[in-house]
Write a protein that holds these residues in place. Structure first.
Motif: not given
Ligand code: AR6
Length: 182
Positions: A110-127
């Motif tokens: 939001e601070e960068a001014g983005a309108r769209s964002i894509a998340f992977p499933s954080l933490g659920t692989g190697v971690f």
């Protein structure tokens, strides 16, 4: 269910490789040294080219439960947000740290001014974070953030496997039913 509209913002599920997704921000599953790795991190660095690693090196690191932002090199995205999930150890603070990684990513976008964002499933692989525990945190953190007001009009969750996608789809349907939303 593969999407949920909350006000002006669409939450949407996709299955596949996050590096192929068109969004202003791609979120990377990073580590606290912002160093290279496998999984999402390897894919983003390979597809984005050396400038991402160079910027990460200059930043130097990022605390677990938070995030840092760089340019996106050769990716179609404008920025990469490097989010640091916890290594899963069954500690009470694991959930808070995972929540923090998602929330910090949204704030930076939001601070960068983005309108769209894509998340992977954080933490659920190697971690090692079990996706059954991580997915509700991901969806509820994003939904609460969006309800509080955001300039983001599209939030994508990009799941690598069909199984992970279907698990997210069930959770999204539950949430839509609970709130009477479609
Ligand atoms: N696109 C979308 N999702 C993916 C992709 C891809 N190209 N590749 C893997 N996944 P992980 P973490 C899924 O291990 O658990 C790295 O070495 C994968 O199936 O990428 O947060 C970093 O450098 C899983 O569901 O991230 C860190 O040291 C999810 O993405 C550490 O691993 C996250 O898996 C971070 O571990």
């Amino acid at each position: 269910m593969d999407h949920l509209q909350i006000g002006q913002t669409r939450l949407e599920l996709r299955q596949g490789d996050i590096t192929t997704i068109a969004a202003d921000v791609l979120v990377n599953a990073a580590n606290d040294r912002l160093a290279g790795g496998t999984g999402v991190n390897g894919a983003i660095r390979r597809a984005g080219g050396p400038s991402i690693a160079e910027e990460c090196k200059r930043i130097g690191g990022c605390p677990t439960g938070s995030a840092a932002i760089t340019g996106a090199g050769r990716l179609q995205a404008r920025w990469v947000v490097h989010a640091v999930a916890p290594v899963y150890r069954r500690r009470p603070e694991d959930a808070q740290l995972l929540h923090g990684a998602y929330a910090a990513s949204l704030r930076l976008a939001e601070e960068a001014g983005a309108r769209s964002i894509a998340f992977p499933s954080l933490g659920t692989g190697v971690f090692g974070y079990p996706i059954e525990e991580a997915a509700p945190i991901a969806l509820d953190t994003v939904a609460a953030h969006v309800r509080a007001g955001t300039g983001l009009t599209l939030v994508l969750f990009v799941l690598y496997s069909r199984r992970d996608h279907d698990l997210y789809a069930h959770l999204l349907a539950d949430r839509a039913t609970a709130r009477g939303e479609q």
